[in-house]
Structures are given as structure tokens and as C-alpha cells.
Design a protein around this motif. Structure first.
Motif, PDB file in Angstrom:
ATOM      1  N   VAL A 111      27.877  34.921  46.793  1.00  0.00           N
ATOM      2  CA  VAL A 111      28.547  33.711  46.329  1.00  0.00           C
ATOM      3  C   VAL A 111      29.951  33.730  46.911  1.00  0.00           C
ATOM      4  CG1 VAL A 111      29.400  32.463  44.312  1.00  0.00           C
ATOM      5  CG2 VAL A 111      27.179  33.626  44.222  1.00  0.00           C
ATOM      6  N   VAL A 112      30.230  32.773  47.786  1.00  0.00           N
ATOM      7  CA  VAL A 112      31.524  32.720  48.451  1.00  0.00           C
ATOM      8  C   VAL A 112      32.546  31.975  47.593  1.00  0.00           C
ATOM      9  CG1 VAL A 112      32.747  31.941  50.520  1.00  0.00           C
ATOM     10  CG2 VAL A 112      30.425  32.861  50.709  1.00  0.00           C
ATOM     11  N   ASN A 113      32.147  30.825  47.054  1.00  0.00           N
ATOM     12  CA  ASN A 113      33.057  30.021  46.238  1.00  0.00           C
ATOM     13  C   ASN A 113      32.527  30.011  44.801  1.00  0.00           C
ATOM     14  OD1 ASN A 113      34.410  27.897  44.881  1.00  0.00           O
ATOM     15  ND2 ASN A 113      34.853  26.899  46.830  1.00  0.00           N
ATOM     16  N   ILE A 114      33.108  30.851  43.970  1.00  0.00           N
ATOM     17  CA  ILE A 114      32.623  31.001  42.588  1.00  0.00           C
ATOM     18  C   ILE A 114      32.693  29.684  41.827  1.00  0.00           C
ATOM     19  CG2 ILE A 114      33.030  32.137  40.364  1.00  0.00           C
ATOM     20  CD1 ILE A 114      33.991  34.587  41.931  1.00  0.00           C
ATOM     21  N   GLU A 115      33.763  28.935  41.980  1.00  0.00           N
ATOM     22  CA  GLU A 115      33.915  27.682  41.228  1.00  0.00           C
ATOM     23  C   GLU A 115      32.818  26.677  41.569  1.00  0.00           C
ATOM     24  OE1 GLU A 115      35.664  26.702  38.553  1.00  0.00           O
ATOM     25  OE2 GLU A 115      36.147  28.830  38.538  1.00  0.00           O
ATOM     26  N   VAL A 116      32.530  26.516  42.854  1.00  0.00           N
ATOM     27  CA  VAL A 116      31.475  25.578  43.275  1.00  0.00           C
ATOM     28  C   VAL A 116      30.126  26.056  42.761  1.00  0.00           C
ATOM     29  CG1 VAL A 116      30.218  24.672  45.282  1.00  0.00           C
ATOM     30  CG2 VAL A 116      32.722  24.681  45.283  1.00  0.00           C
ATOM     31  N   PHE A 117      29.843  27.339  42.949  1.00  0.00           N
ATOM     32  CA  PHE A 117      28.564  27.886  42.496  1.00  0.00           C
ATOM     33  C   PHE A 117      28.421  27.757  40.987  1.00  0.00           C
ATOM     34  CE2 PHE A 117      25.830  31.540  41.256  1.00  0.00           C
ATOM     35  CZ  PHE A 117      24.667  31.144  41.902  1.00  0.00           C
ATOM     36  N   ALA A 118      29.458  28.108  40.239  1.00  0.00           N
ATOM     37  CA  ALA A 118      29.420  28.020  38.780  1.00  0.00           C
ATOM     38  C   ALA A 118      29.140  26.589  38.332  1.00  0.00           C
ATOM     39  CB  ALA A 118      30.731  28.518  38.180  1.00  0.00           C
ATOM     40  N   ALA A 119      29.809  25.623  38.948  1.00  0.00           N
ATOM     41  CA  ALA A 119      29.587  24.214  38.591  1.00  0.00           C
ATOM     42  C   ALA A 119      28.143  23.805  38.891  1.00  0.00           C
ATOM     43  CB  ALA A 119      30.568  23.315  39.348  1.00  0.00           C
ATOM     44  N   GLN A 120      27.610  24.257  40.014  1.00  0.00           N
ATOM     45  CA  GLN A 120      26.222  23.923  40.368  1.00  0.00           C
ATOM     46  C   GLN A 120      25.238  24.545  39.379  1.00  0.00           C
ATOM     47  OE1 GLN A 120      25.855  25.330  44.414  1.00  0.00           O
ATOM     48  NE2 GLN A 120      26.621  23.400  45.269  1.00  0.00           N
ATOM     49  N   VAL A 121      25.469  25.794  39.008  1.00  0.00           N
ATOM     50  CA  VAL A 121      24.564  26.484  38.075  1.00  0.00           C
ATOM     51  C   VAL A 121      24.604  25.809  36.705  1.00  0.00           C
ATOM     52  CG1 VAL A 121      24.085  28.655  36.861  1.00  0.00           C
ATOM     53  CG2 VAL A 121      24.652  28.689  39.299  1.00  0.00           C
ATOM     54  N   LEU A 130      32.028  37.718  40.393  1.00  0.00           N
ATOM     55  CA  LEU A 130      33.204  37.819  39.527  1.00  0.00           C
ATOM     56  C   LEU A 130      33.853  39.196  39.624  1.00  0.00           C
ATOM     57  CD1 LEU A 130      31.896  35.876  36.414  1.00  0.00           C
ATOM     58  CD2 LEU A 130      33.810  35.197  37.902  1.00  0.00           C
ATOM     59  N   GLY A 131      33.057  40.206  39.899  1.00  0.00           N
ATOM     60  CA  GLY A 131      33.605  41.542  40.142  1.00  0.00           C
ATOM     61  C   GLY A 131      33.796  42.381  38.901  1.00  0.00           C
ATOM     62  N   SER A 132      34.981  42.444  38.412  1.00  0.00           N
ATOM     63  CA  SER A 132      35.340  43.368  37.335  1.00  0.00           C
ATOM     64  C   SER A 132      34.810  42.920  35.971  1.00  0.00           C
ATOM     65  CB  SER A 132      36.860  43.489  37.246  1.00  0.00           C
ATOM     66  OG  SER A 132      37.414  42.285  36.731  1.00  0.00           O
ATOM     67  N   PRO A 133      34.654  43.867  35.059  1.00  0.00           N
ATOM     68  CA  PRO A 133      34.262  43.522  33.688  1.00  0.00           C
ATOM     69  C   PRO A 133      35.244  42.535  33.052  1.00  0.00           C
ATOM     70  CG  PRO A 133      34.075  45.888  34.006  1.00  0.00           C
ATOM     71  CD  PRO A 133      34.741  45.329  35.237  1.00  0.00           C
ATOM     72  N   GLU A 134      36.517  42.669  33.366  1.00  0.00           N
ATOM     73  CA  GLU A 134      37.531  41.770  32.805  1.00  0.00           C
ATOM     74  C   GLU A 134      37.335  40.348  33.323  1.00  0.00           C
ATOM     75  OE1 GLU A 134      38.609  45.864  32.614  1.00  0.00           O
ATOM     76  OE2 GLU A 134      38.364  44.698  34.453  1.00  0.00           O
ATOM     77  N   ALA A 135      37.035  40.211  34.600  1.00  0.00           N
ATOM     78  CA  ALA A 135      36.807  38.883  35.179  1.00  0.00           C
ATOM     79  C   ALA A 135      35.558  38.246  34.580  1.00  0.00           C
ATOM     80  CB  ALA A 135      36.688  38.970  36.698  1.00  0.00           C
ATOM     81  N   ARG A 136      34.498  39.040  34.382  1.00  0.00           N
ATOM     82  CA  ARG A 136      33.281  38.498  33.772  1.00  0.00           C
ATOM     83  C   ARG A 136      33.546  38.085  32.328  1.00  0.00           C
ATOM     84  NH1 ARG A 136      31.187  42.679  36.843  1.00  0.00           N
ATOM     85  NH2 ARG A 136      31.025  44.082  35.064  1.00  0.00           N
ATOM     86  N   ALA A 137      34.260  38.912  31.586  1.00  0.00           N
ATOM     87  CA  ALA A 137      34.558  38.602  30.185  1.00  0.00           C
ATOM     88  C   ALA A 137      35.431  37.361  30.049  1.00  0.00           C
ATOM     89  CB  ALA A 137      35.241  39.798  29.510  1.00  0.00           C
ATOM     90  N   SER A 138      36.268  37.087  31.034  1.00  0.00           N
ATOM     91  CA  SER A 138      37.154  35.925  30.937  1.00  0.00           C
ATOM     92  C   SER A 138      36.516  34.636  31.444  1.00  0.00           C
ATOM     93  CB  SER A 138      38.462  36.186  31.680  1.00  0.00           C
ATOM     94  OG  SER A 138      38.224  36.270  33.067  1.00  0.00           O
ATOM     95  N   ASP A 139      35.353  34.725  32.104  1.00  0.00           N
ATOM     96  CA  ASP A 139      34.658  33.516  32.562  1.00  0.00           C
ATOM     97  C   ASP A 139      33.714  33.062  31.447  1.00  0.00           C
ATOM     98  OD1 ASP A 139      32.985  31.561  33.738  1.00  0.00           O
ATOM     99  OD2 ASP A 139      33.286  32.438  35.724  1.00  0.00           O
ATOM    100  N   LEU A 140      34.204  32.182  30.605  1.00  0.00           N
ATOM    101  CA  LEU A 140      33.443  31.769  29.427  1.00  0.00           C
ATOM    102  C   LEU A 140      32.144  31.061  29.772  1.00  0.00           C
ATOM    103  CD1 LEU A 140      36.366  30.673  27.093  1.00  0.00           C
ATOM    104  CD2 LEU A 140      35.210  32.892  27.261  1.00  0.00           C
ATOM    105  N   ARG A 141      32.109  30.359  30.891  1.00  0.00           N
ATOM    106  CA  ARG A 141      30.858  29.698  31.295  1.00  0.00           C
ATOM    107  C   ARG A 141      29.793  30.746  31.593  1.00  0.00           C
ATOM    108  NH1 ARG A 141      33.059  26.443  36.193  1.00  0.00           N
ATOM    109  NH2 ARG A 141      33.881  28.532  36.412  1.00  0.00           N
ATOM    110  N   TRP A 142      30.172  31.783  32.341  1.00  0.00           N
ATOM    111  CA  TRP A 142      29.209  32.839  32.668  1.00  0.00           C
ATOM    112  C   TRP A 142      28.730  33.520  31.388  1.00  0.00           C
ATOM    113  CZ3 TRP A 142      29.019  38.330  32.560  1.00  0.00           C
ATOM    114  CH2 TRP A 142      27.983  38.901  33.320  1.00  0.00           C
ATOM    115  N   CYS A 143      29.657  33.847  30.504  1.00  0.00           N
ATOM    116  CA  CYS A 143      29.300  34.504  29.237  1.00  0.00           C
ATOM    117  C   CYS A 143      28.357  33.647  28.408  1.00  0.00           C
ATOM    118  CB  CYS A 143      30.559  34.835  28.442  1.00  0.00           C
ATOM    119  SG  CYS A 143      31.602  36.098  29.194  1.00  0.00           S
TER     120      CYS A 143
END
Length: 186
Positions: free
Chosen positions: A90-100, A156-169
Motif C-alpha cells: 500500500v503506497v498511499n494509506i489514505e487513498v487505500f483506507a478510503a477505498q476499503v 501503518l507500520g508501528s503498533p502506535e500508528a495502528r492504534a491511532s488509526d481509528l478506521r483500521w481499528c
């Protein structure tokens, strides 16, 4: 990293010995314990759902969704999924996240309400059939959602980045819940 003592640590079920080759190959690519307990719960829910379907390769839904699959997912499917043995990046997380998020929302049955962000409401009560196109098993089913969440979490990489991405969570929890609910009804 497990931080909430009220939530039990998730242990991966592992790939069942009786699984079909399509499942074993995808499980090997998606078994990412470093993505945390919620992702492990999702993977376990997917294992249980496919196990209850005897790992039969389901056909795709005849009900077309008006929202296209995320670009990365379409490319992965077009390249033969696990035949390439490479994880999509995933190159552009924001675009991918919006698509998902948009795609997952479009898969939901009409009895599931979406919030302003396009995510299913946190209310966890089944009010009807899951129906097509969501209730599809095999490599044309929930594998796509699990794969997208695995790639997203990796990007997203780190556990902190995953925890802070509320959409992913929220999506991790929602897809796990859907898999668990569908498995219970089999």
C-alpha cells in the motif's frame, strides 16, 4: 503489543491441516501476529468461518456492488492472488483506507446502518440475513477483507500508528465480528 488487561491475549489458531491449498497459501501470507491481538482475532474468525464451510472454494457473488474493490485488491486478484507469492504494498494509506471503508460499507446488508464516516455502526445485533455479496466464502469471500486489513496494518507500520488509526481499528473489529456471526449461523 497487548496493552489492555481486560482483553485476553489472542493466540492464532494456526492453519488447519485439512485446509485446501488455496486457504493454506493465503493463510501463510496473512498470518501476521505482529499486527496485534485484534488482527489475530480477525484471522481466527476467518479460519473458523472457512473451516465451517469445509474450505470449499465459493463462487463470487452474482450481486454486483456499485463500489469497486480497492485498487490494490483488484491488482492482487488480477495477478492470481498468492501465485505471485508477494504481498501487495500500500503506497498511499489514505487513498487505500478510503477505498476499503467505502467498499466494506457497500457490501453491508441494508439492515446495517453506516455512520458519517461510512463505517458500520458499532451496534452488534444481527437483524436479518447477511445476504449477497457479503455472505460468500472461499477465495472470493471474506479473504478479500482480511487481506485488505492485513496490508493496511502492515502499511501503518508501528503498533502506535495502528492504534491511532481509528478506521483500521474499527474495521478490524467489525470484519472479525461479521465472520464470527456468520460462522455461528452455520
Amino acid at each position: 503489543m497487548h496493552t489492555d488487561p481486560a482483553v485476553p491475549i489472542q493466540v492464532a489458531l494456526g492453519c488447519p491441516d485439512d485446509a485446501e491449498p488455496w486457504f493454506k497459501a493465503n493463510y501463510a501470507l496473512l498470518n501476521r501476529p505482529e499486527l496485534g491481538d485484534e488482527y489475530t482475532r480477525l484471522l481466527n474468525a476467518w479460519v473458523t468461518l472457512e473451516q465451517k464451510h469445509d474450505f470449499v472454494m465459493g463462487k463470487g457473488s452474482k450481486n454486483r456492488v456499485t463500489v469497486p474493490k480497492p485498487d490494490v485488491l483488484q491488482s492482487w486478484i488480477a495477478s492470481g492472488r498468492t501465485r505471485s507469492r508477494k504481498q501487495p504494498v500500500v503506497v498511499n494509506i489514505e487513498v487505500f483506507a478510503a477505498q476499503v471503508v467505502t467498499w466494506w460499507g457497500a457490501l453491508q446488508p441494508e439492515w446495517r446502518q453506516l455512520d458519517d464516516a461510512g463505517l458500520p455502526m458499532a451496534t452488534r445485533r444481527v437483524r436479518g440475513d447477511w445476504g449477497q455479496p457479503l455472505d460468500v466464502h472461499g477465495q472470493n469471500g471474506m479473504l478479500s477483507a482480511v487481506a485488505c486489513l492485513g496490508w493496511w496494518g502492515t502499511a501503518l507500520g508501528s503498533p502506535e500508528a495502528r492504534a491511532s488509526d481509528l478506521r483500521w481499528c474499527r474495521l478490524i473489529r467489525d470484519v472479525a465480528w461479521v465472520c464470527e456471526e456468520m460462522a455461528q449461523r452455520l
